[in-house]
Design a protein around this motif. Structure first.
Motif, PDB file in Angstrom:
ATOM      1  N   PRO A   1     -10.946  93.363 -27.608  1.00  0.00           N
ATOM      2  CA  PRO A   1      -9.687  92.643 -27.852  1.00  0.00           C
ATOM      3  C   PRO A   1      -9.845  91.164 -27.542  1.00  0.00           C
ATOM      4  O   PRO A   1     -10.563  90.772 -26.624  1.00  0.00           O
ATOM      5  N   ILE A   2      -9.163  90.316 -28.319  1.00  0.00           N
ATOM      6  CA  ILE A   2      -9.245  88.877 -28.100  1.00  0.00           C
ATOM      7  C   ILE A   2      -8.757  88.568 -26.693  1.00  0.00           C
ATOM      8  O   ILE A   2      -7.737  89.055 -26.248  1.00  0.00           O
ATOM      9  N   GLY A   3      -9.469  87.750 -26.007  1.00  0.00           N
ATOM     10  CA  GLY A   3      -9.100  87.401 -24.646  1.00  0.00           C
ATOM     11  C   GLY A   3      -9.989  88.065 -23.629  1.00  0.00           C
ATOM     12  O   GLY A   3     -10.107  87.601 -22.513  1.00  0.00           O
ATOM     13  N   THR A   4     -10.635  89.167 -23.998  1.00  0.00           N
ATOM     14  CA  THR A   4     -11.526  89.860 -23.074  1.00  0.00           C
ATOM     15  C   THR A   4     -12.853  89.134 -23.009  1.00  0.00           C
ATOM     16  O   THR A   4     -13.430  88.762 -24.022  1.00  0.00           O
ATOM     17  N   VAL A   5     -13.362  88.933 -21.809  1.00  0.00           N
ATOM     18  CA  VAL A   5     -14.627  88.248 -21.618  1.00  0.00           C
ATOM     19  C   VAL A   5     -15.707  89.278 -21.347  1.00  0.00           C
ATOM     20  O   VAL A   5     -15.533  90.191 -20.548  1.00  0.00           O
TER      21      VAL A   5
ATOM     22  N   ILE B   1     -12.002  74.950 -18.266  1.00  0.00           N
ATOM     23  CA  ILE B   1     -10.746  74.217 -18.385  1.00  0.00           C
ATOM     24  C   ILE B   1     -10.071  74.246 -17.020  1.00  0.00           C
ATOM     25  O   ILE B   1      -9.925  75.311 -16.421  1.00  0.00           O
ATOM     26  N   GLY B   2      -9.692  73.084 -16.542  1.00  0.00           N
ATOM     27  CA  GLY B   2      -9.011  73.006 -15.261  1.00  0.00           C
ATOM     28  C   GLY B   2      -7.634  72.410 -15.429  1.00  0.00           C
ATOM     29  O   GLY B   2      -7.358  71.733 -16.418  1.00  0.00           O
ATOM     30  N   MET B   3      -6.760  72.649 -14.481  1.00  0.00           N
ATOM     31  CA  MET B   3      -5.401  72.115 -14.572  1.00  0.00           C
ATOM     32  C   MET B   3      -4.817  71.887 -13.185  1.00  0.00           C
ATOM     33  O   MET B   3      -4.990  72.698 -12.287  1.00  0.00           O
ATOM     34  N   ARG B   4      -4.136  70.762 -13.025  1.00  0.00           N
ATOM     35  CA  ARG B   4      -3.339  70.518 -11.834  1.00  0.00           C
ATOM     36  C   ARG B   4      -2.125  69.680 -12.217  1.00  0.00           C
ATOM     37  O   ARG B   4      -2.172  68.890 -13.163  1.00  0.00           O
ATOM     38  N   MET B   5      -1.056  69.847 -11.485  1.00  0.00           N
ATOM     39  CA  MET B   5       0.126  69.024 -11.706  1.00  0.00           C
ATOM     40  C   MET B   5      -0.115  67.647 -11.102  1.00  0.00           C
ATOM     41  O   MET B   5      -0.840  67.497 -10.123  1.00  0.00           O
TER      42      MET B   5
ATOM     43  N   LYS C   1     -17.994  80.925 -17.431  1.00  0.00           N
ATOM     44  CA  LYS C   1     -16.758  80.232 -17.788  1.00  0.00           C
ATOM     45  C   LYS C   1     -16.720  79.866 -19.265  1.00  0.00           C
ATOM     46  O   LYS C   1     -15.669  79.822 -19.877  1.00  0.00           O
ATOM     47  N   ALA C   2     -17.888  79.592 -19.840  1.00  0.00           N
ATOM     48  CA  ALA C   2     -17.906  79.244 -21.255  1.00  0.00           C
ATOM     49  C   ALA C   2     -17.369  80.377 -22.109  1.00  0.00           C
ATOM     50  O   ALA C   2     -16.655  80.161 -23.082  1.00  0.00           O
ATOM     51  N   ALA C   3     -17.709  81.607 -21.738  1.00  0.00           N
ATOM     52  CA  ALA C   3     -17.186  82.762 -22.472  1.00  0.00           C
ATOM     53  C   ALA C   3     -15.683  82.856 -22.313  1.00  0.00           C
ATOM     54  O   ALA C   3     -14.953  83.182 -23.250  1.00  0.00           O
ATOM     55  N   MET C   4     -15.196  82.563 -21.122  1.00  0.00           N
ATOM     56  CA  MET C   4     -13.755  82.588 -20.893  1.00  0.00           C
ATOM     57  C   MET C   4     -13.052  81.544 -21.750  1.00  0.00           C
ATOM     58  O   MET C   4     -11.980  81.793 -22.295  1.00  0.00           O
TER      59      MET C   4
END
Length: 507
Positions: A382-386, A442-446, A393-396
């Motif tokens: 299924p799409i989204g499964t690593v 991909i990283g994220m912070r407010m 992380k590249a696969a993710m």
């Protein structure tokens, strides 16, 4: 702490008082003080937290923690003339962001306190700041709902009350004009747009400041200028709680628009912990390369977490800052596995800050040089499964982008005939000056309060973390104060044009 010039402005009349109604955390007062070269005399606000921040940064001002309706202008001015009365009444019940939600007639009527000052002490100059929808101020109507009676603006009488307000000022001998000003035109790294109304009864003409930044002028200050690049940006794949689907879609769309399809990255050093912007355009000569591979190729953009907007390029001013978290900084680090490291796109003013919380966050997409080892999830899963195999992380990243690009209608289903094959892998391959790079994380912070205050245009030494008695302010309170504040830059420009330059010209 004083945020005004060392030498007072010769054109300003120091026998007159300056009053900041709805003073909040001190944005308008800061701009006024920078313009006239001395402290504001009186600040009024009903919110003790906001006024405590104001008092911390404006200790020479007399503070009144009361409703503006409970303050007697004659009593607080003690017979002295008022040269400038500033008003920033609550804008929530005029803003288009309010939508069709119920409104408060009492909040919408706050601007009428101006007439109380006019009828008692008659300020020489009055300035009022609000959202541009303030000109639609009109009567409200009652509507019955299952939850009770609510109030909504009357659609047939938009602007009726605003026109009555203006006519009331004119009947007292005031000239009245209003105009929309954008903060980034006067040096702030935010595009915040607000309506400014000026009324004066001294016979002098109303003056509107000319922009100082923009095409043919000083370059706009950018969102990249206020980003604290020393702060870590955790991977979105290591979160304890997964991101909401809408957030993931915005990130994926932003990666497509600002990373995969962006041909103009910047270079930024990553081996030094300084908080200021340390970058250059990719087309500029490369700075000194250290033995620590001190560069990383970074592409960045700001994602918004409201109104369905994907985001903006960091080479533009930041959007309007609100009172709650709604902006996230998205950067993609593209790292070569061989040779010197290079890095990042990020240079534009921040968007408007609002008062409903911190609306800004940081998202990073790390990209590595692709030497032929393709990574990703199995097409049979299924799409989204690593997959459990190599790639990490590249696969993710591939699984993440495939899922949200597909849901967004940008990619075809696997059961359909193959569409035209593009010249580059739109899921993770990024071409930089003819060389391929692969997104690996991909990283994220407010965005943090100190970044938001900087974007709004507050001085670097403005205290927003605690009050004068040592009380610590929560992040939510800090963001709210920032979002509710007036950007000091257009305020300063407006006051200089009308309170300093006009008096010097008349002398």
């Amino acid at each position: 702490m004083n945020h005004f010039r060392t030498h007072p402005q010769a054109g300003f009349n120091f026998d007159e008082l300056v009053v900041d109604n709805f003073a909040g955390g001190g944005g308008a007062s800061t701009g006024i003080e920078q313009a006239i070269g001395r402290p504001v005399d009186i600040a009024i606000n009903h919110n003790p937290v906001a006024l405590a921040m104001h008092e911390t940064n404006h200790p020479h001002t007399k503070h009144y923690c009361e409703s503006v309706w409970d303050v007697d202008p004659r009593k607080v001015t003690q017979g002295r003339p008022v040269g400038l009365a500033w008003f920033s009444p609550d804008c929530r019940h005029f803003s288009k962001a309010k939508g069709s939600k119920p409104i408060s007639p009492q909040v919408r009527a706050l601007a009428w306190v101006v007439m109380r000052w006019v009828g008692t002490v008659k300020p020489r100059v009055i300035m009022l700041e609000n959202v541009e929808e303030f000109v639609t101020w009109g009567p409200v109507i009652k509507k019955k709902t299952p939850d009770g009676v609510i109030h909504l603006p009357c659609p047939k009488r938009k602007g009726h009350t605003f026109r009555s307000f203006v006519n009331a000022l004119r009947s007292h001998g005031y000239q009245v004009e209003w105009k929309e000003l954008r903060a980034h035109d006067y040096g702030a790294p935010t595009i915040r747009k607000r309506l400014f109304l000026v009324a004066r009864c001294d016979g002098q003409p109303i003056a509107w400041p000319k922009p100082t930044h923009g095409p043919g002028l000083k370059p706009y200050r950018t969102a990249a200028d206020i980003i604290d690049w020393s702060l870590p940006c955790p991977s979105i794949f290591d979160r304890k709680r997964p991101l909401a689907d809408n957030t993931c879609r915005r990130i994926a769309e932003g990666i497509r628009r600002f990373v995969v399809e962006d041909p103009d990255p910047f270079i930024i050093k990553t081996n030094h912990g300084y908080g200021y912007f340390r970058g250059q355009q990719l087309t500029d000569p490369l700075q000194t390369v250290t033995s620590k591979n001190g560069y990383a190729l970074v592409k960045a953009f700001l994602a918004k977490h409201y109104t369905g907007v994907v985001g903006t390029d960091l080479r533009k001013p930041l959007g309007t800052i609100t009172t709650v978290d709604h902006h996230s900084l998205v950067t993609s680090h593209m790292v070569k596995l061989r040779g010197t490291n290079v890095g990042h796109a990020a240079r534009a003013p921040l968007h408007t800050i609002s008062a409903q919380g911190n609306h800004h966050g940081l998202v990073t997409a790390h990209i590595q040089r692709d030497f032929g080892n393709r990574v990703g999830s199995s097409m049979r899963e299924p799409i989204g499964t690593v997959t459990a195999g190599g790639g990490g992380k590249a696969a993710m990243v591939h699984a993440f982008l495939m899922k949200y690009y597909s849901e967004g209608g940008q990619w075809q289903a696997l059961k359909e005939p193959l569409h035209t094959i593009p010249t580059k892998d739109r899921l993770g391959l990024v071409m930089v000056k003819g060389e391929p790079y692969q997104i690996v994380d991909i990283g994220m912070r407010m965005l943090q309060p100190h970044e938001l205050f900087a974007a709004q245009g507050f001085p670097a030494d403005y205290i927003h973390t605690h009050t004068f008695d040592g009380t610590r302010l929560t992040k939510a309170d800090q963001v709210k104060m920032c979002g509710n504040s007036v950007s000091p830059y257009p305020c300063r420009a407006l006051v200089e044009a009308n309170m300093v330059q006009s008096m010097e010209a008349a002398a």
